[in-house]
Design a protein around this motif. Structure first.
Motif, PDB file in Angstrom:
ATOM      1  N   ASN A  29      -7.420  20.585  -3.101  1.00 57.62           N
ATOM      2  CA  ASN A  29      -8.336  20.897  -4.197  1.00 57.62           C
ATOM      3  C   ASN A  29      -9.270  22.016  -3.737  1.00 57.62           C
ATOM      4  N   TRP A  41      -2.117  26.645  -7.890  1.00 52.58           N
ATOM      5  CA  TRP A  41      -1.968  25.992  -9.189  1.00 52.58           C
ATOM      6  C   TRP A  41      -3.332  25.769  -9.837  1.00 52.58           C
ATOM      7  N   PHE A  83      -3.477  15.240 -10.882  1.00 48.48           N
ATOM      8  CA  PHE A  83      -2.131  15.630 -11.308  1.00 48.48           C
ATOM      9  C   PHE A  83      -1.262  14.398 -11.508  1.00 48.48           C
ATOM     10  N   TRP A 137       2.763  23.330 -13.914  1.00 43.40           N
ATOM     11  CA  TRP A 137       3.606  22.281 -13.354  1.00 43.40           C
ATOM     12  C   TRP A 137       4.355  22.838 -12.159  1.00 43.40           C
ATOM     13  N   ALA A 155      -5.036  23.618 -13.706  1.00 46.23           N
ATOM     14  CA  ALA A 155      -4.742  22.690 -14.797  1.00 46.23           C
ATOM     15  C   ALA A 155      -3.814  23.351 -15.812  1.00 46.23           C
ATOM     16  N   PHE A 181      -0.237  19.433 -13.373  1.00 46.12           N
ATOM     17  CA  PHE A 181      -1.649  19.456 -12.982  1.00 46.12           C
ATOM     18  C   PHE A 181      -2.523  19.250 -14.226  1.00 46.12           C
ATOM     19  N   SER A 228      -0.750  23.990  -3.038  1.00 50.22           N
ATOM     20  CA  SER A 228       0.119  23.033  -2.357  1.00 50.22           C
ATOM     21  C   SER A 228       0.876  23.767  -1.265  1.00 50.22           C
ATOM     22  N   ARG A 232      -8.100  23.022  -9.848  1.00 46.56           N
ATOM     23  CA  ARG A 232      -7.334  24.148  -9.319  1.00 46.56           C
ATOM     24  C   ARG A 232      -7.213  23.959  -7.812  1.00 46.56           C
ATOM     25  N   ALA A 246      -9.662  17.198  -8.602  1.00 51.87           N
ATOM     26  CA  ALA A 246      -8.438  17.694  -9.235  1.00 51.87           C
ATOM     27  C   ALA A 246      -7.543  16.485  -9.471  1.00 51.87           C
ATOM     28  N   HIS A 278      -1.169  18.624  -0.954  1.00 51.07           N
ATOM     29  CA  HIS A 278      -1.922  19.271  -2.038  1.00 51.07           C
ATOM     30  C   HIS A 278      -3.399  19.372  -1.665  1.00 51.07           C
TER      31      HIS A 278
END
Length: 185
Positions: A148, A130, A157, A135, A132, A96, A103, A100, A155, A146
């Motif tokens: 945001n 998750w 990744f 992983w 920034a 990432f 997932s 933030r 976001a 995923h």
């Protein structure tokens, strides 16, 4: 003992081949491939708006013939946005870069195996938060999506998968839900 044809010094009753010449040509082709650039410039990367979302492809054999075994892209999720939902046979590594979110992962098992596979997906996903710098590992054949959590900023990744499943003929990519931003091909 091998009998030879006197006219062309080839074994009698055997087809003539050019296998060694083909091997030499393949080695020369590989040597030419090795001369290709080892760096892909940002302006040469391909941006695609697809069912999975907005992707910038950074590793793909179309971009560089030296890339034999990795597919990688950077995905951008819009503010309060989400990716598409999909599953594939290859495991996936995600780093990432910005933002933030969370997932969802749905475990998938074989329901029936015949000429094709039929899959059974869990009804309730597992949720993983998750931000920034984090992983994430996505196991083989796991359906995932995923989200945001930021309403103001996108976001981003980096996603990477092995191409070995494509080589083996069992890539089995399945798009289960399109990203809301996708407008079709």
């Amino acid at each position: 003992m091998i009998r030879y044809d006197e006219a062309d010094n080839q074994p009698a009753d055997r087809p003539a081949g050019s296998f060694y010449a083909q091997d030499l040509a393949a080695a020369a082709d590989l040597n030419r491939e090795r001369q290709k650039p080892h760096i892909i410039k940002a302006q040469d990367m391909v941006v695609e708006d697809c069912a999975q979302g907005l992707l910038t492809h950074i590793a793909n054999p179309t971009l560089n013939a030296l890339d034999y075994d990795i597919d990688a892209y950077i995905q951008e999720l819009p503010p309060d946005g989400r990716s598409g939902k999909h599953r594939h046979m290859a495991e996936e590594f995600i780093f990432f870069l910005e933002g933030r979110g969370y997932s969802l992962h749905w475990d998938v098992d074989i329901a029936e195996m015949g000429e094709t596979f039929n899959w059974k997906m869990d009804d309730v996903p597992k949720r993983f938060e998750w931000e920034a710098g984090d992983w994430m590992f996505i196991p083989v054949n796991t359906a995932h999506q995923h989200f945001n959590l930021d309403g103001d900023e996108p976001a981003r990744f980096l996603s990477a998968t092995s191409r070995v499943f494509k080589w083996l003929g069992v890539h089995d990519l399945e798009q289960l839900e399109a990203a809301p931003t996708y407008r079709g091909y």
